[in-house]
Scaffold this active site. Structure first.
Site, mmCIF file in Angstrom:
data_model
loop_
_atom_site.group_PDB
_atom_site.id
_atom_site.type_symbol
_atom_site.label_atom_id
_atom_site.label_comp_id
_atom_site.label_asym_id
_atom_site.label_seq_id
_atom_site.Cartn_x
_atom_site.Cartn_y
_atom_site.Cartn_z
ATOM 1 N N ASN A 79 -2.314 1.653 -6.678
ATOM 2 C CA ASN A 79 -2.576 3.063 -6.327
ATOM 3 C C ASN A 79 -1.783 2.845 -4.852
ATOM 4 O O ASN A 79 -2.102 2.449 -3.996
ATOM 5 C CB ASN A 79 -3.962 3.171 -6.195
ATOM 6 N N LYS A 107 -1.409 5.475 -2.877
ATOM 7 C CA LYS A 107 -1.895 6.328 -1.795
ATOM 8 C C LYS A 107 -0.867 7.285 -1.248
ATOM 9 O O LYS A 107 0.132 7.531 -1.843
ATOM 10 C CB LYS A 107 -2.746 5.448 -0.883
ATOM 11 N N HIS A 129 -11.533 8.689 -6.961
ATOM 12 C CA HIS A 129 -11.325 7.748 -5.728
ATOM 13 C C HIS A 129 -12.009 8.026 -4.690
ATOM 14 O O HIS A 129 -12.335 9.324 -4.250
ATOM 15 C CB HIS A 129 -9.890 7.796 -5.396
ATOM 16 N N GLU A 188 -11.578 8.000 -1.574
ATOM 17 C CA GLU A 188 -10.938 8.731 -0.551
ATOM 18 C C GLU A 188 -11.081 10.046 -0.800
ATOM 19 O O GLU A 188 -10.968 11.066 0.079
ATOM 20 C CB GLU A 188 -9.571 7.966 -0.383
ATOM 21 N N GLU A 197 -15.027 0.273 -7.170
ATOM 22 C CA GLU A 197 -14.243 -0.036 -5.984
ATOM 23 C C GLU A 197 -15.676 0.170 -5.174
ATOM 24 O O GLU A 197 -15.835 1.278 -4.617
ATOM 25 C CB GLU A 197 -13.373 0.913 -5.855
ATOM 26 N N GLY A 202 -9.378 -1.283 1.414
ATOM 27 C CA GLY A 202 -8.603 -1.460 2.695
ATOM 28 C C GLY A 202 -9.016 -2.049 3.837
ATOM 29 O O GLY A 202 -8.611 -1.927 5.009
ATOM 30 N N SER A 258 -9.572 -4.599 -1.629
ATOM 31 C CA SER A 258 -8.922 -5.768 -0.980
ATOM 32 C C SER A 258 -8.697 -6.932 -2.099
ATOM 33 O O SER A 258 -8.617 -7.997 -1.653
ATOM 34 C CB SER A 258 -9.925 -6.203 -0.038
HETATM 35 C C1 PEP Z 1 -7.881 1.431 -3.431
HETATM 36 O O1 PEP Z 1 -7.698 2.245 -2.711
HETATM 37 O O2 PEP Z 1 -7.821 1.776 -4.764
HETATM 38 C C2 PEP Z 1 -7.978 -0.135 -3.259
HETATM 39 C C3 PEP Z 1 -8.386 -0.887 -3.859
HETATM 40 O O3 PEP Z 1 -7.472 -0.498 -1.933
HETATM 41 P P1 PEP Z 1 -7.160 -1.635 -1.390
HETATM 42 O O4 PEP Z 1 -6.647 -2.675 -2.428
HETATM 43 O O5 PEP Z 1 -6.081 -1.642 -0.269
HETATM 44 O O6 PEP Z 1 -8.495 -2.149 -0.744
#
Ligand code: PEP
Length: 684
Positions: free
Chosen positions: A440, A442, A527, A529, A599, A605, A645
């Protein structure tokens, strides 16, 4: 360190829970003593204290099992901390005031001084503080499946032990009056050793006035006996049995006489004759008749007054000599009112509680010809270990069986995964679900950088075929250009969003149909965000999902909880509501085009990954609610990813879990090498 603290606490809880569970009446006596120090006088024969005693030992044992196996880690660590805090304060109080001489924390199995108990509790409080702060580091031994079964098994085991011990006699006898004990031997003091001195105080009443007397100033028979107690006045060598003292109705000590009867001697023990269970009078009558027939000795032992004993004899219509002794001693000898002991020459040959007294059906001939003269000797630590092993062995088998079946399942899946290939990621074939690593991007990468990155990923994946499906989800502006250079049999393409409207005057929006027209096959929806910064509600997401599916896009649907929600233990609730709000309305056919991604928002992040066990626990939960909604087979076929992460270093452990089917990767998908590192975790 956390695990060591947790295991030590667990073993102490299991041991102390068990030692109390085998003696619920002893527990009730101890709770009564504690309440007494606060001015609350409740009879330990009553239901309330017996119930409290069973609850306490059950709670402690089951909590210990939770800590040992890492079940419900958060709640188990909070409860153990609260319990130890309470116990530490309580034992500090009894240490300082000396109001109770034995804390009773291991029942009768192990006696610690108040000081040692306090120190032990300080240590356990420190251990439970560590686990309180790091519950997630407690190792969870079980796979998700058998949690309930194991919880129920430990609950049933300890409850059965308590109920059996309550109904009959303690399953394990820790007290010195166990079957096989030679009382005179256990009372003897080695030559030269100083004996402790005891003082027996008698409480008597005359004309409504109660007074205490000792043997030296015992009054005449116009005083009515009420109670007696024996206290240690000067310490010395303490033999195993130090308080055995029996008196006649003339208050003459007859201890020696009753301990040295050469013939079989039945002691009918009534700690308090007024509260004795009269339902057993028939069985006592049978024992009495039996003794007369075979010329065996029989006597009653009680701490009640002569008058109370006589009243009992009168109402029962049976007469045998009654002797008098301290109530605590009698309750120590047998946890039953009435209880019966068969003794010969001071040696305990058998014991029966009121619910299993021998009667005319079992007292059929002389004792030498019956098996009644050797009861089951079950006392001390060896018996404790035997019973605990009996508890643990099925549990260990269950854990290993679970592990073996999971590892076989994983191996089979891995093999099948390699054979099936990775091209058609969402082709449902009823045999197994797809493993996927999805990037992803972003809001990163301009068009040129994005195309270059996609090219690099495409090349490395073509050069070294992944053991899983690979998807890259890019911003809208990249889609058409990236689609043109990707071999979508190796790396599939997806968008990060689509509009909740079909088409029309929605400036700046991109519809599902437009996404599909670029050549993309997937779209990420839900998601965190987008939920957080663009206020995407479950209702909006429901529309988006419907439009994506209508336009033949497969949906990677995200769900997950915030840190506050996890800390409040609401993660399951939150995730369930997210799925119910946006995707659980789909038909079974539509569901086949859904990939889920769990998630946890606190891990996105932040560099703070959920542990593999935490992620597995959540994904197994999600699979279970999918099963509730769409059936077991559909749940088995649903691909569920973990995101937050995820890196090349932690991906192998995460992907080794049975319910984790891959990852949704943010930061680490922006570098081809890192992304490939994660993809390769499926080859390990
Ligand atoms: C995401 O935003 O879907 C995600 C998993 O981000 P990160 O791997 O950077 O934590």
């Amino acid at each position: 360190m956390v695990e060591a603290c947790c295991l030590l606490t667990a073993f102490v809880f299991i041991f102390s829970g068990f030692t109390k569970a085998v003696d619920p009446q002893g527990g009730a006596i101890k709770i009564g003593e504690y309440l007494n120090t606060f001015g609350l006088s409740i009879s330990d024969d009553g239901v309330l204290l017996q119930l409290l005693s069973v609850l306490e030992s059950t709670f402690e044992f089951v909590l210990g099992v939770h800590l040992l196996l890492g079940l419900r880690r958060k709640i188990a660590s909070v409860l153990s901390f609260v319990m130890m805090l309470f116990m530490t304060v309580l034992t500090l109080y009894i240490y300082v005031t000396g109001k109770i001489s034995d804390c009773g924390c291991f029942g009768e199995a192990l006696h610690l001084s108040n000081r040692d108990t306090f120190l032990k509790n300080i240590l356990l409080l420190a251990f439970t503080t560590v686990t309180l702060f790091f519950p997630d580091r407690i190792v969870s031994v079980l796979n998700k499946g058998p949690h309930r079964g194991v919880q129920l098994y430990s609950l049933l085991f300890v409850l059965l032990v308590s109920l059996w011990s309550y109904h009959y006699l303690p399953l394990v006898d820790y007290r010195p009056y166990y079957i096989g004990q030679d009382i005179p031997g256990a009372m003897s003091i080695p030559a030269g050793a100083q004996a402790p001195q005891y003082k027996t105080t008698f409480i008597l009443e005359k004309n409504g006035e109660r007074k205490e007397f000792t043997l030296d100033n015992y009054p005449d028979s116009t005083w009515k006996f009420i109670d007696s107690r024996t206290e240690e006045v000067s310490p010395g060598y303490k033999p195993e049995i130090y308080d055995f003292a029996v008196f006649s109705d003339k208050d003459e000590e007859v201890t020696h006489d009753i301990l040295h009867q050469k013939n079989y001697f039945f002691w009918l023990i009534f700690p308090r004759v007024e509260t004795t269970d009269n339902g057993e009078i028939d069985a006592i009558g049978d024992i009495y008749d039996y003794c007369r027939r075979y010329n065996y000795g029989i006597c009653g032992l009680t701490s009640s007054s002569h008058q109370a004993a006589e009243a009992w004899e009168h109402s029962a219509g049976i007469r045998f000599p009654f002797y008098y002794a301290d109530e605590t001693m009698l309750k120590t000898m047998i946890r039953s009112n009435p209880g019966v002991m068969l003794v010969k020459n001071g040696k305990i040959l058998n014991k029966w509680g009121k619910n299993a007294l021998p009667d005319e059906d079992s007292l059929t001939s002389a004792l030498g010809k019956l098996s009644l003269t050797y009861g089951n000797v079950s006392h001390g630590m060896t018996s404790t270990i035997k019973w605990l092993l009996l508890f643990f062995i099925p549990l260990i088998f269950r854990i290993f069986a679970g592990r073996i079946s999971v590892s076989l399942r994983n191996r089979r899946k891995k093999r099948a995964n390699n054979i099936i290939g990775k091209q058609d990621l969402i082709k449902n074939n009823n045999t197994m679900r797809k493993k996927i690593v999805a990037g992803n991007w972003k809001m990163n990468m301009n068009l040129q950088d994005g195309v270059a990155l996609a090219k690099e990923i495409n090349e490395v994946c073509k050069a070294d075929k992944p053991a899983c499906g690979v998807i890259i989800c890019t911003p809208f502006i990249h889609l058409a250009s990236v689609a043109a250079i990707l071999d979508q049999n190796v790396v599939a393409l997806g968008a990060e969003n689509c509009a909740d409207k079909e088409k029309g005057a929605y400036t700046g929006e991109v519809s599902a149909e437009m996404v599909k027209s670029t050549g993309a096959q997937y779209v990420i929806l839900g998601h965190s965000e987008r939920r957080q910064y663009y206020n995407e509600t479950p209702e909006i997401l429901k529309n988006k999902v419907a439009l994506a599916l209508k336009n033949n896009l497969k949906v990677i649907f995200c769900c997950g909880e915030t840190l506050e929600e996890r800390e409040a233990g609401k993660q399951n609730e939150v995730v369930k509501a997210e799925l119910e709000g946006s995707v659980f309305n789909l038909s079974a056919e539509e569901w086949k085009n859904i990939v889920l991604a769990y998630e946890p928002i606190w891990a996105i992040g932040t560099g703070k990954t959920a542990t593999a066990d935490q992620a597995e626990e959540m994904l197994a939960y999600i699979r279970s609610i999918v099963a509730d909604k769409y059936g077991k087979q559909a749940a088995e076929d649903t691909t569920i990813l973990y995101g937050g992460s995820c890196k090349p270093s932690n991906a192998p452990e995460l992907f080794s879990k049975p319910d984790i089917d891959g990852g949704l990767i943010g930061g680490a998908s922006l570098k081809a090498a890192d992304f490939k590192g994660i993809i390769d975790a499926w080859k390990k």
